[in-house]
Write a protein that holds these residues in place. Structure first.
Motif, PDB file in Angstrom:
ATOM      1  N   GLU A   1     121.941  59.810  50.527  1.00 52.12           N
ATOM      2  CA  GLU A   1     121.853  61.183  51.031  1.00 52.12           C
ATOM      3  C   GLU A   1     120.591  61.861  50.523  1.00 52.12           C
ATOM      4  N   GLY A   2     119.952  62.653  51.384  1.00 51.80           N
ATOM      5  CA  GLY A   2     118.749  63.376  51.006  1.00 51.80           C
ATOM      6  C   GLY A   2     119.059  64.795  50.565  1.00 51.80           C
ATOM      7  N   PHE A   3     118.234  65.352  49.677  1.00 63.05           N
ATOM      8  CA  PHE A   3     118.396  66.716  49.184  1.00 63.05           C
ATOM      9  C   PHE A   3     117.065  67.452  49.312  1.00 63.05           C
ATOM     10  N   ASN A   4     117.120  68.730  49.676  1.00 59.54           N
ATOM     11  CA  ASN A   4     115.881  69.487  49.862  1.00 59.54           C
ATOM     12  C   ASN A   4     115.610  70.501  48.754  1.00 59.54           C
ATOM     13  N   GLU A   5     116.461  70.571  47.715  1.00 57.61           N
ATOM     14  CA  GLU A   5     116.228  71.531  46.641  1.00 57.61           C
ATOM     15  C   GLU A   5     115.208  70.981  45.640  1.00 57.61           C
ATOM     16  N   HIS A   6     114.013  70.769  46.147  1.00 58.93           N
ATOM     17  CA  HIS A   6     112.896  70.290  45.330  1.00 58.93           C
ATOM     18  C   HIS A   6     111.659  71.093  45.698  1.00 58.93           C
ATOM     19  N   PRO A   7     110.688  71.163  44.786  1.00 63.44           N
ATOM     20  CA  PRO A   7     109.526  72.032  45.031  1.00 63.44           C
ATOM     21  C   PRO A   7     108.556  71.493  46.068  1.00 63.44           C
ATOM     22  N   MET A   8     107.981  72.433  46.822  1.00 63.00           N
ATOM     23  CA  MET A   8     106.879  72.167  47.740  1.00 63.00           C
ATOM     24  C   MET A   8     105.981  73.397  47.703  1.00 63.00           C
ATOM     25  N   TYR A   9     104.747  73.241  47.265  1.00 62.27           N
ATOM     26  CA  TYR A   9     103.873  74.408  47.174  1.00 62.27           C
ATOM     27  C   TYR A   9     102.411  74.000  47.186  1.00 62.27           C
TER      28      TYR A   9
END
Length: 364
Positions: free
Chosen positions: A88-96
Protein backbone atom coordinates in the motif's frame (compact mmCIF):
# COMPACT_ATOMS: atom_id res chain seq x y z
CA UNK A 1 22.03 7.46 -0.11
CA UNK A 2 23.04 7.26 -3.75
CA UNK A 3 24.12 10.57 -5.21
CA UNK A 4 24.28 11.51 -8.87
CA UNK A 5 26.34 14.54 -9.90
CA UNK A 6 24.68 15.84 -13.02
CA UNK A 7 27.44 18.29 -13.81
CA UNK A 8 29.92 15.52 -14.59
CA UNK A 9 27.30 13.35 -16.30
CA UNK A 10 25.97 16.17 -18.45
CA UNK A 11 29.49 17.29 -19.23
CA UNK A 12 30.33 13.90 -20.64
CA UNK A 13 27.15 13.53 -22.69
CA UNK A 14 26.50 17.10 -23.80
CA UNK A 15 29.96 18.61 -24.10
CA UNK A 16 29.51 19.35 -27.83
CA UNK A 17 26.38 21.39 -27.07
CA UNK A 18 27.41 23.45 -24.06
CA UNK A 19 30.57 24.79 -22.51
CA UNK A 20 29.08 25.45 -19.05
CA UNK A 21 27.41 23.32 -16.39
CA UNK A 22 25.93 24.34 -13.05
CA UNK A 23 26.83 22.36 -9.93
CA UNK A 24 23.75 20.18 -9.42
CA UNK A 25 23.28 16.89 -7.56
CA UNK A 26 20.33 14.57 -7.01
CA UNK A 27 20.23 11.93 -4.26
CA UNK A 28 18.07 8.78 -4.30
CA UNK A 29 17.43 7.63 -0.73
CA UNK A 30 15.00 5.67 1.39
CA UNK A 31 14.41 2.94 3.96
CA UNK A 32 12.67 -0.41 4.27
CA UNK A 33 11.46 -1.55 7.69
CA UNK A 34 9.69 -4.87 8.21
CA UNK A 35 9.23 -7.26 11.12
CA UNK A 36 6.94 -9.29 13.36
CA UNK A 37 4.94 -8.19 16.40
CA UNK A 38 2.77 -9.58 19.19
CA UNK A 39 0.01 -7.38 20.61
CA UNK A 40 -1.62 -8.58 23.83
CA UNK A 41 -5.13 -7.28 23.21
CA UNK A 42 -6.84 -6.06 20.05
CA UNK A 43 -10.62 -6.06 20.45
CA UNK A 44 -10.31 -8.74 23.11
CA UNK A 45 -7.88 -11.04 21.32
CA UNK A 46 -4.10 -11.47 21.09
CA UNK A 47 -2.72 -10.48 17.71
CA UNK A 48 0.31 -11.80 15.83
CA UNK A 49 1.16 -9.79 12.74
CA UNK A 50 3.74 -8.88 10.15
CA UNK A 51 4.72 -5.23 10.48
CA UNK A 52 5.97 -2.50 8.18
CA UNK A 53 7.47 0.60 9.73
CA UNK A 54 7.52 -0.37 13.41
CA UNK A 55 10.35 2.17 13.82
CA UNK A 56 10.53 4.02 10.51
CA UNK A 57 7.89 4.09 7.83
CA UNK A 58 9.24 2.56 4.62
CA UNK A 59 9.72 5.12 1.85
CA UNK A 60 11.84 6.23 -1.06
CA UNK A 61 12.72 9.76 -2.09
CA UNK A 62 14.66 12.13 -4.29
CA UNK A 63 16.33 15.30 -3.07
CA UNK A 64 18.61 17.66 -4.87
CA UNK A 65 20.37 20.99 -4.85
CA UNK A 66 21.72 23.44 -7.40
CA UNK A 67 24.46 25.94 -6.54
CA UNK A 68 23.27 29.47 -7.36
CA UNK A 69 26.48 31.17 -6.27
CA UNK A 70 27.15 33.57 -3.41
CA UNK A 71 26.42 30.92 -0.77
CA UNK A 72 22.89 30.32 -2.10
CA UNK A 73 21.35 27.22 -3.62
CA UNK A 74 18.02 25.92 -4.88
CA UNK A 75 16.74 22.71 -3.33
CA UNK A 76 13.92 20.19 -3.68
CA UNK A 77 12.64 17.02 -1.99
CA UNK A 78 10.08 14.43 -3.07
CA UNK A 79 9.11 11.34 -1.03
CA UNK A 80 6.63 8.51 -1.31
CA UNK A 81 5.77 6.08 1.51
CA UNK A 82 4.62 2.49 1.25
CA UNK A 83 4.03 -0.68 3.25
CA UNK A 84 6.61 -3.41 2.69
CA UNK A 85 4.12 -6.07 3.79
CA UNK A 86 1.04 -5.01 1.79
CA UNK A 87 2.42 -2.79 -0.96
CA UNK A 88 0.00 0.00 0.00
CA UNK A 89 1.17 3.52 -0.81
CA UNK A 90 1.05 6.51 1.56
CA UNK A 91 1.15 10.21 0.67
CA UNK A 92 1.96 11.72 4.10
CA UNK A 93 5.53 12.47 3.08
CA UNK A 94 7.24 15.76 2.21
CA UNK A 95 7.36 17.32 -1.24
CA UNK A 96 8.76 20.83 -1.55
CA UNK A 97 11.01 23.23 -3.43
CA UNK A 98 12.86 26.28 -2.15
CA UNK A 99 16.01 28.30 -1.58
CA UNK A 100 18.76 28.10 1.03
CA UNK A 101 21.32 30.69 2.01
CA UNK A 102 24.24 30.24 4.38
CA UNK A 103 23.42 33.55 6.08
CA UNK A 104 19.71 34.15 5.43
CA UNK A 105 18.31 30.67 6.12
CA UNK A 106 15.96 28.38 4.19
CA UNK A 107 12.60 29.09 2.54
CA UNK A 108 10.54 26.16 1.21
CA UNK A 109 7.08 25.76 -0.34
CA UNK A 110 4.99 22.60 -0.61
CA UNK A 111 3.70 19.66 1.47
CA UNK A 112 5.95 19.72 4.54
CA UNK A 113 6.62 18.61 8.09
CA UNK A 114 5.36 21.23 10.51
CA UNK A 115 7.29 23.00 13.28
CA UNK A 116 6.40 20.38 15.91
CA UNK A 117 8.38 17.86 13.85
CA UNK A 118 11.32 20.19 13.26
CA UNK A 119 11.78 21.81 16.69
CA UNK A 120 10.10 19.52 19.27
CA UNK A 121 9.97 15.91 18.06
CA UNK A 122 13.78 15.37 18.26
CA UNK A 123 13.45 15.55 22.08
CA UNK A 124 10.96 12.65 22.11
CA UNK A 125 11.75 9.02 21.39
CA UNK A 126 9.03 8.80 18.77
CA UNK A 127 10.78 11.60 16.88
CA UNK A 128 14.19 10.00 17.41
CA UNK A 129 15.50 6.49 18.00
CA UNK A 130 12.21 4.94 19.13
CA UNK A 131 10.08 5.71 16.11
CA UNK A 132 6.48 5.03 15.24
CA UNK A 133 5.17 2.86 18.08
CA UNK A 134 6.63 5.23 20.73
CA UNK A 135 4.19 8.06 19.90
CA UNK A 136 2.10 9.69 22.61
CA UNK A 137 -1.51 8.39 22.74
CA UNK A 138 -3.27 8.98 19.41
CA UNK A 139 -0.15 10.97 18.40
CA UNK A 140 -2.17 13.86 19.81
CA UNK A 141 0.70 16.37 19.47
CA UNK A 142 1.88 15.13 16.05
CA UNK A 143 5.38 14.36 17.36
CA UNK A 144 5.26 11.26 15.14
CA UNK A 145 4.26 13.46 12.16
CA UNK A 146 0.98 11.62 11.48
CA UNK A 147 0.01 14.53 9.22
CA UNK A 148 1.96 17.09 7.20
CA UNK A 149 0.99 20.66 6.28
CA UNK A 150 -0.21 21.09 2.70
CA UNK A 151 -0.02 24.43 0.84
CA UNK A 152 2.68 25.51 3.28
CA UNK A 153 5.42 28.13 3.23
CA UNK A 154 8.14 27.49 5.82
CA UNK A 155 11.15 29.53 6.87
CA UNK A 156 14.10 28.30 8.99
CA UNK A 157 16.79 30.77 10.01
CA UNK A 158 20.51 30.13 9.95
CA UNK A 159 22.11 29.43 13.33
CA UNK A 160 23.40 32.46 15.22
CA UNK A 161 25.60 31.50 18.17
CA UNK A 162 23.57 28.32 18.58
CA UNK A 163 20.16 30.03 18.33
CA UNK A 164 17.79 29.51 15.41
CA UNK A 165 14.09 30.06 14.77
CA UNK A 166 11.41 29.29 12.21
CA UNK A 167 7.88 29.99 11.07
CA UNK A 168 5.23 28.33 8.91
CA UNK A 169 1.98 29.31 7.22
CA UNK A 170 -0.24 26.79 5.40
CA UNK A 171 -3.00 28.21 3.18
CA UNK A 172 -6.67 27.27 3.16
CA UNK A 173 -6.85 27.49 -0.66
CA UNK A 174 -10.61 28.16 -0.37
CA UNK A 175 -12.14 31.21 -2.08
CA UNK A 176 -13.89 33.52 0.36
CA UNK A 177 -12.82 31.44 3.38
CA UNK A 178 -9.22 32.42 3.89
CA UNK A 179 -9.10 31.15 7.50
CA UNK A 180 -10.86 27.81 6.92
CA UNK A 181 -8.40 24.94 7.46
CA UNK A 182 -5.28 27.08 7.54
CA UNK A 183 -2.32 26.52 9.87
CA UNK A 184 0.47 28.68 11.20
CA UNK A 185 3.11 28.67 13.91
CA UNK A 186 6.49 29.76 15.21
CA UNK A 187 9.37 27.88 16.85
CA UNK A 188 12.92 28.26 18.14
CA UNK A 189 15.92 26.10 19.01
CA UNK A 190 19.11 26.56 21.00
CA UNK A 191 22.15 24.29 20.98
CA UNK A 192 25.39 24.65 22.89
CA UNK A 193 27.70 21.64 23.01
CA UNK A 194 25.95 18.74 24.78
CA UNK A 195 22.83 20.80 25.54
CA UNK A 196 19.93 21.33 23.13
CA UNK A 197 16.46 22.76 23.64
CA UNK A 198 13.47 23.62 21.45
CA UNK A 199 10.00 25.11 21.67
CA UNK A 200 7.20 25.19 19.08
CA UNK A 201 3.61 26.36 18.67
CA UNK A 202 1.22 25.43 15.87
CA UNK A 203 -2.41 26.49 15.34
CA UNK A 204 -4.97 25.26 12.85
CA UNK A 205 -8.35 26.88 12.17
CA UNK A 206 -11.16 24.70 10.81
CA UNK A 207 -9.14 21.54 10.41
CA UNK A 208 -10.73 19.18 7.89
CA UNK A 209 -13.56 21.59 6.95
CA UNK A 210 -12.36 21.56 3.36
CA UNK A 211 -10.43 19.02 1.31
CA UNK A 212 -7.88 21.45 -0.13
CA UNK A 213 -6.62 23.13 3.04
CA UNK A 214 -3.69 22.59 5.38
CA UNK A 215 -4.74 19.36 7.11
CA UNK A 216 -7.04 16.40 6.66
CA UNK A 217 -9.72 15.73 9.35
CA UNK A 218 -8.40 15.11 12.86
CA UNK A 219 -8.28 11.64 14.39
CA UNK A 220 -9.59 12.07 17.93
CA UNK A 221 -10.43 9.56 20.67
CA UNK A 222 -14.18 9.00 20.91
CA UNK A 223 -16.37 7.22 23.42
CA UNK A 224 -15.83 3.59 24.37
CA UNK A 225 -13.11 1.90 22.35
CA UNK A 226 -13.25 3.90 19.13
CA UNK A 227 -11.27 6.54 17.34
CA UNK A 228 -13.45 8.79 15.19
CA UNK A 229 -13.07 11.23 12.31
CA UNK A 230 -13.94 14.75 13.40
CA UNK A 231 -13.80 18.32 12.24
CA UNK A 232 -12.14 20.78 14.60
CA UNK A 233 -12.73 24.51 14.67
CA UNK A 234 -9.40 25.20 16.35
CA UNK A 235 -6.38 23.10 17.20
CA UNK A 236 -3.43 24.40 19.25
CA UNK A 237 -0.25 22.50 20.04
CA UNK A 238 2.49 24.02 22.16
CA UNK A 239 5.52 21.93 22.99
CA UNK A 240 8.98 22.19 24.53
CA UNK A 241 11.85 19.80 25.03
CA UNK A 242 15.51 19.60 25.99
CA UNK A 243 18.33 17.07 25.91
CA UNK A 244 21.78 16.71 27.41
CA UNK A 245 24.54 14.34 26.28
CA UNK A 246 26.66 12.75 29.00
CA UNK A 247 29.28 10.81 27.10
CA UNK A 248 27.51 7.86 25.43
CA UNK A 249 24.18 8.60 27.15
CA UNK A 250 21.69 11.24 26.03
CA UNK A 251 18.97 12.24 28.49
CA UNK A 252 15.87 14.11 27.31
CA UNK A 253 12.66 15.58 28.63
CA UNK A 254 9.63 16.73 26.63
CA UNK A 255 6.28 18.39 27.38
CA UNK A 256 3.41 19.15 25.03
CA UNK A 257 -0.12 20.47 25.33
CA UNK A 258 -2.65 19.76 22.55
CA UNK A 259 -6.07 21.43 22.66
CA UNK A 260 -8.90 20.63 20.24
CA UNK A 261 -11.95 22.94 20.45
CA UNK A 262 -15.16 23.19 18.43
CA UNK A 263 -15.13 19.43 17.76
CA UNK A 264 -17.89 17.93 15.59
CA UNK A 265 -18.50 14.43 14.24
CA UNK A 266 -17.42 14.43 10.58
CA UNK A 267 -20.27 12.08 9.63
CA UNK A 268 -23.32 13.75 11.19
CA UNK A 269 -22.06 17.16 12.38
CA UNK A 270 -22.98 16.45 16.00
CA UNK A 271 -21.13 18.48 18.61
CA UNK A 272 -18.48 16.67 20.66
CA UNK A 273 -16.66 17.80 23.82
CA UNK A 274 -13.45 19.77 23.48
CA UNK A 275 -10.37 17.69 24.19
CA UNK A 276 -7.06 18.71 25.73
CA UNK A 277 -3.99 16.50 26.19
CA UNK A 278 -0.88 17.14 28.28
CA UNK A 279 2.08 14.84 27.65
CA UNK A 280 5.12 14.50 29.92
CA UNK A 281 8.02 12.36 28.67
CA UNK A 282 11.44 11.41 29.99
CA UNK A 283 13.82 9.28 27.94
CA UNK A 284 17.38 8.04 27.65
CA UNK A 285 19.45 6.67 24.76
CA UNK A 286 22.69 4.80 25.47
CA UNK A 287 25.21 4.04 22.73
CA UNK A 288 26.47 0.94 24.52
CA UNK A 289 28.95 0.08 21.75
CA UNK A 290 29.60 1.26 18.19
CA UNK A 291 27.06 -1.33 17.01
CA UNK A 292 24.52 -1.46 19.88
CA UNK A 293 22.19 1.28 21.11
CA UNK A 294 19.62 0.98 23.90
CA UNK A 295 16.71 3.36 24.51
CA UNK A 296 13.91 3.70 27.03
CA UNK A 297 11.14 6.14 27.93
CA UNK A 298 8.20 6.83 30.22
CA UNK A 299 5.25 9.03 29.19
CA UNK A 300 2.32 10.28 31.23
CA UNK A 301 -0.55 11.73 29.18
CA UNK A 302 -3.49 13.48 30.84
CA UNK A 303 -6.77 14.39 29.14
CA UNK A 304 -8.72 15.69 32.18
CA UNK A 305 -11.20 12.83 32.43
CA UNK A 306 -8.70 10.15 31.44
CA UNK A 307 -4.99 9.52 31.45
CA UNK A 308 -2.44 7.09 30.03
CA UNK A 309 0.85 5.65 31.33
CA UNK A 310 3.25 4.36 28.68
CA UNK A 311 6.69 2.77 29.03
CA UNK A 312 8.94 1.43 26.32
CA UNK A 313 12.34 -0.19 25.72
CA UNK A 314 14.26 -0.68 22.48
CA UNK A 315 17.54 -2.28 21.37
CA UNK A 316 19.06 -1.69 17.92
CA UNK A 317 22.10 -3.61 16.60
CA UNK A 318 23.96 -2.42 13.51
CA UNK A 319 24.89 -5.28 11.17
CA UNK A 320 26.45 -2.78 8.76
CA UNK A 321 26.38 0.92 7.96
CA UNK A 322 23.00 0.55 6.23
CA UNK A 323 21.34 -2.45 7.89
CA UNK A 324 20.26 -3.09 11.48
CA UNK A 325 18.03 -5.41 13.47
CA UNK A 326 15.93 -4.31 16.44
CA UNK A 327 13.70 -5.48 19.26
CA UNK A 328 11.30 -3.37 21.28
CA UNK A 329 8.43 -3.54 23.72
CA UNK A 330 5.81 -0.94 24.64
CA UNK A 331 3.26 -1.15 27.43
CA UNK A 332 0.33 1.25 27.84
CA UNK A 333 -2.22 1.52 30.66
CA UNK A 334 -5.31 3.76 30.38
CA UNK A 335 -7.71 4.96 33.05
CA UNK A 336 -11.36 5.96 33.40
CA UNK A 337 -12.66 3.72 30.64
CA UNK A 338 -10.40 5.25 27.98
CA UNK A 339 -8.98 2.85 25.40
CA UNK A 340 -5.39 1.65 25.53
CA UNK A 341 -4.11 2.19 21.98
CA UNK A 342 -0.40 1.90 21.19
CA UNK A 343 0.32 3.89 18.04
CA UNK A 344 -0.35 2.02 14.75
CA UNK A 345 -2.45 -0.60 16.60
CA UNK A 346 -6.20 -1.05 16.94
CA UNK A 347 -7.65 -0.38 20.43
CA UNK A 348 -7.55 -2.86 23.27
CA UNK A 349 -10.85 -4.02 24.77
CA UNK A 350 -9.34 -3.36 28.19
CA UNK A 351 -7.30 -0.59 29.78
CA UNK A 352 -4.01 -2.34 28.96
CA UNK A 353 -2.08 -3.12 25.82
CA UNK A 354 1.38 -4.63 25.30
CA UNK A 355 3.36 -4.73 22.07
CA UNK A 356 6.54 -6.77 21.58
CA UNK A 357 8.18 -6.64 18.19
CA UNK A 358 11.34 -7.28 16.25
CA UNK A 359 12.41 -6.42 12.74
CA UNK A 360 15.07 -5.54 10.21
CA UNK A 361 15.66 -2.12 8.69
CA UNK A 362 17.71 -1.20 5.63
CA UNK A 363 18.56 2.30 4.46
CA UNK A 364 19.75 3.24 1.01
Amino acid sequence: MNQLHYCSLAGALLAPLSSTCSAQSVTLYGALDAGLAYVSNVDGHAQYRATSGLIDGSFWGLQGTEDLGGGARALFRMERGYSVTSGEGFNEHPMYVGFQSETLGTLTLGHQYDLIHDYFAPFTLTGGAGGTAFAHPFDNDNANNSYLAANSVKYASASLNGFSFGGMYAFSNTAGRFAQNRAYGIAANYGNGPFNAGVAWMRNNGRGLNEVGAYSPAALPGSGQTVIDASVQKQDVIAAGASYALGDVTLAGAWSRSIYTGVADADNGGALPSIGFSNYEISAVWQASPALSLAGMYVFSDASSAHWHQGALQAVYQLSKRTDVYAETIYQHASSGAPAVINTNDPSSSQNQLLAGTGIRHRF
